[in-house]
Design a protein around this motif. Structure first.
Motif, PDB file in Angstrom:
ATOM      1  N   SER A 169      -2.655  15.509  22.625  1.00  0.00           N
ATOM      2  CA  SER A 169      -2.543  16.225  21.857  1.00  0.00           C
ATOM      3  C   SER A 169      -2.689  17.629  22.960  1.00  0.00           C
ATOM      4  O   SER A 169      -2.943  17.677  23.995  1.00  0.00           O
ATOM      5  CB  SER A 169      -3.883  16.584  20.949  1.00  0.00           C
ATOM      6  OG  SER A 169      -3.832  15.476  20.156  1.00  0.00           O
TER       7      SER A 169
ATOM      8  N   TYR B 125      -3.419  22.151  22.259  1.00  0.00           N
ATOM      9  CA  TYR B 125      -3.987  23.538  21.552  1.00  0.00           C
ATOM     10  C   TYR B 125      -3.540  24.725  21.882  1.00  0.00           C
ATOM     11  O   TYR B 125      -3.282  24.848  23.201  1.00  0.00           O
ATOM     12  CB  TYR B 125      -5.470  23.270  21.215  1.00  0.00           C
ATOM     13  CG  TYR B 125      -6.342  23.489  22.518  1.00  0.00           C
ATOM     14  CD1 TYR B 125      -6.448  24.913  22.599  1.00  0.00           C
ATOM     15  CD2 TYR B 125      -6.905  22.561  23.228  1.00  0.00           C
ATOM     16  CE1 TYR B 125      -7.758  25.220  23.652  1.00  0.00           C
ATOM     17  CE2 TYR B 125      -7.616  23.066  24.293  1.00  0.00           C
ATOM     18  CZ  TYR B 125      -8.149  24.364  24.454  1.00  0.00           C
ATOM     19  OH  TYR B 125      -8.728  24.722  25.390  1.00  0.00           O
TER      20      TYR B 125
ATOM     21  N   THR C 215      -5.128  26.380  17.122  1.00  0.00           N
ATOM     22  CA  THR C 215      -3.947  25.381  16.355  1.00  0.00           C
ATOM     23  C   THR C 215      -3.936  24.146  17.253  1.00  0.00           C
ATOM     24  O   THR C 215      -3.564  24.459  18.582  1.00  0.00           O
ATOM     25  CB  THR C 215      -3.021  26.317  16.447  1.00  0.00           C
ATOM     26  OG1 THR C 215      -3.092  27.518  15.475  1.00  0.00           O
ATOM     27  CG2 THR C 215      -1.749  25.466  15.784  1.00  0.00           C
ATOM     28  N   PHE C 216      -3.851  22.992  16.881  1.00  0.00           N
ATOM     29  CA  PHE C 216      -3.459  21.896  17.430  1.00  0.00           C
ATOM     30  C   PHE C 216      -2.390  21.231  17.149  1.00  0.00           C
ATOM     31  O   PHE C 216      -1.785  21.522  16.138  1.00  0.00           O
ATOM     32  CB  PHE C 216      -4.546  20.800  16.975  1.00  0.00           C
ATOM     33  CG  PHE C 216      -6.081  21.234  17.325  1.00  0.00           C
ATOM     34  CD1 PHE C 216      -6.712  21.137  18.532  1.00  0.00           C
ATOM     35  CD2 PHE C 216      -6.799  21.939  16.656  1.00  0.00           C
ATOM     36  CE1 PHE C 216      -7.929  21.343  19.032  1.00  0.00           C
ATOM     37  CE2 PHE C 216      -8.114  22.510  16.727  1.00  0.00           C
ATOM     38  CZ  PHE C 216      -8.837  22.170  18.116  1.00  0.00           C
TER      39      PHE C 216
ATOM     40  N   CYS D 211      -4.505  15.175  13.933  1.00  0.00           N
ATOM     41  CA  CYS D 211      -5.347  16.089  14.018  1.00  0.00           C
ATOM     42  C   CYS D 211      -6.562  16.158  13.394  1.00  0.00           C
ATOM     43  O   CYS D 211      -7.551  16.325  13.561  1.00  0.00           O
ATOM     44  CB  CYS D 211      -4.555  17.518  13.839  1.00  0.00           C
ATOM     45  SG  CYS D 211      -3.271  17.912  15.083  1.00  0.00           S
TER      46      CYS D 211
ATOM     47  N   SER E 172     -12.978  22.443  14.709  1.00  0.00           N
ATOM     48  CA  SER E 172     -11.846  22.709  15.562  1.00  0.00           C
ATOM     49  C   SER E 172     -12.766  22.779  17.067  1.00  0.00           C
ATOM     50  O   SER E 172     -11.938  22.508  17.866  1.00  0.00           O
ATOM     51  CB  SER E 172     -11.224  23.900  15.254  1.00  0.00           C
ATOM     52  OG  SER E 172     -10.493  23.616  14.032  1.00  0.00           O
TER      53      SER E 172
ATOM     54  N   ARG F 135     -11.406  21.176  20.272  1.00  0.00           N
ATOM     55  CA  ARG F 135     -11.150  21.813  21.443  1.00  0.00           C
ATOM     56  C   ARG F 135     -11.972  21.249  22.900  1.00  0.00           C
ATOM     57  O   ARG F 135     -11.419  21.109  23.830  1.00  0.00           O
ATOM     58  CB  ARG F 135     -11.515  23.259  21.333  1.00  0.00           C
ATOM     59  CG  ARG F 135     -11.135  24.155  22.395  1.00  0.00           C
ATOM     60  CD  ARG F 135     -11.194  25.666  22.022  1.00  0.00           C
ATOM     61  NE  ARG F 135     -10.864  26.443  23.361  1.00  0.00           N
ATOM     62  CZ  ARG F 135     -10.983  27.664  23.198  1.00  0.00           C
ATOM     63  NH1 ARG F 135     -11.177  28.152  21.987  1.00  0.00           N
ATOM     64  NH2 ARG F 135     -10.622  28.440  24.337  1.00  0.00           N
TER      65      ARG F 135
END
Length: 244
Positions: free
Chosen positions: A65, A67, A75-76, A85, A158, A162
């Protein structure tokens, strides 16, 4: 010899033994078929055995992934799409939120997290009625789904995802395949490949003495297989030489 000295020796031995756990980190994605195969078929069975006492497991649900940030918003972009996600956030929140219950003496935070993650990965990518299996897996694993759900649907989820991304991106050897398994915080491509098809055998190479019985049994089985393979090879050579 005084009782105090004996006690100190025992405590020292216990400290050494408790420090002998092998750090294993699993970098994976929530909807990745290869991640699911490894966790459900290799990792989970191994950690439900006596090997659970010699492993310090770390789950990092991010994989390939990426971000981006805009102010406080994150935002991923995930390898298997937006659903992954969300799944990654559920995993990250579960790892952070799951706690052991004092009245459940047979469970630890680690074992509850393992059960929950295994259930999610076992569900794969196809969910009945498109319902994510978080609540069902929480019920089966006896963990609090509400705490995990609130986290996954908030900025906290989130932030946790992250953090998993930052840990992944800081790997000394950039992640090129998912899952990626590190032993003792060191990446080795051959070890990584072996662990995905033979996690018990790979792990046992890192476990010091005295080894759990499962390692001794595995070593014995491997030795027998090698002897059998050598015998088969020699027999084939003999047959080629004397019969043809």
């Amino acid at each position: 010899m005084s009782h105090k000295f004996v006690l100190l020796v025992c405590l020292a031995v216990a400290t050494v033994c408790s420090a002998a756990k092998v750090p294993v980190a699993v970098y994976y994605e929530s909807l990745c078929p290869d991640s699911a195969k490894f966790i459900t078929e290799q990792l989970y069975p191994a950690l439900k055995s006596e090997l659970r006492d010699v492993v310090e497991i770390t789950f990092v649900p991010f994989g390939k992934s990426t971000y981006s940030t805009l102010g406080s918003d994150v935002t991923f972009m995930c390898h298997h799409g937006p659903n992954e996600c969300y799944g990654n956030k559920v995993h990250a929140c579960a790892i952070d939120k799951i706690q052991s219950d004092s009245y459940r003496l047979d469970s630890t935070r680690e074992s509850l997290t393992l059960d929950f993650i295994n259930c999610l990965m076992k569900a794969g990518k196809n969910f009945p009625d498109n319902v994510y299996p978080g609540q069902r897996c929480a019920s089966e694993s006896q963990v609090n789904w509400e705490n995990i759900k609130v986290c996954a649907n908030s900025t906290e989820g989130s932030a946790l995802l992250r953090q998993a991304g930052d840990v992944t991106l800081k790997l000394k050897e950039p992640l090129t395949s998912v899952p990626t398994i590190l032993f003792n915080e060191q990446f080795d491509s051959k070890v990584n490949k072996n662990a995905q098809v033979n996690f018990v055998g790979t792990l046992c190479r890192y476990v010091g003495a005295p080894q759990p019985r499962i390692c001794a049994d595995h070593n014995a089985a491997s030795g027998l297989a090698k002897v059998s393979g050598l015998f088969t090879t020699l027999l084939g050579i003999w047959l080629l030489r004397y019969l043809f």
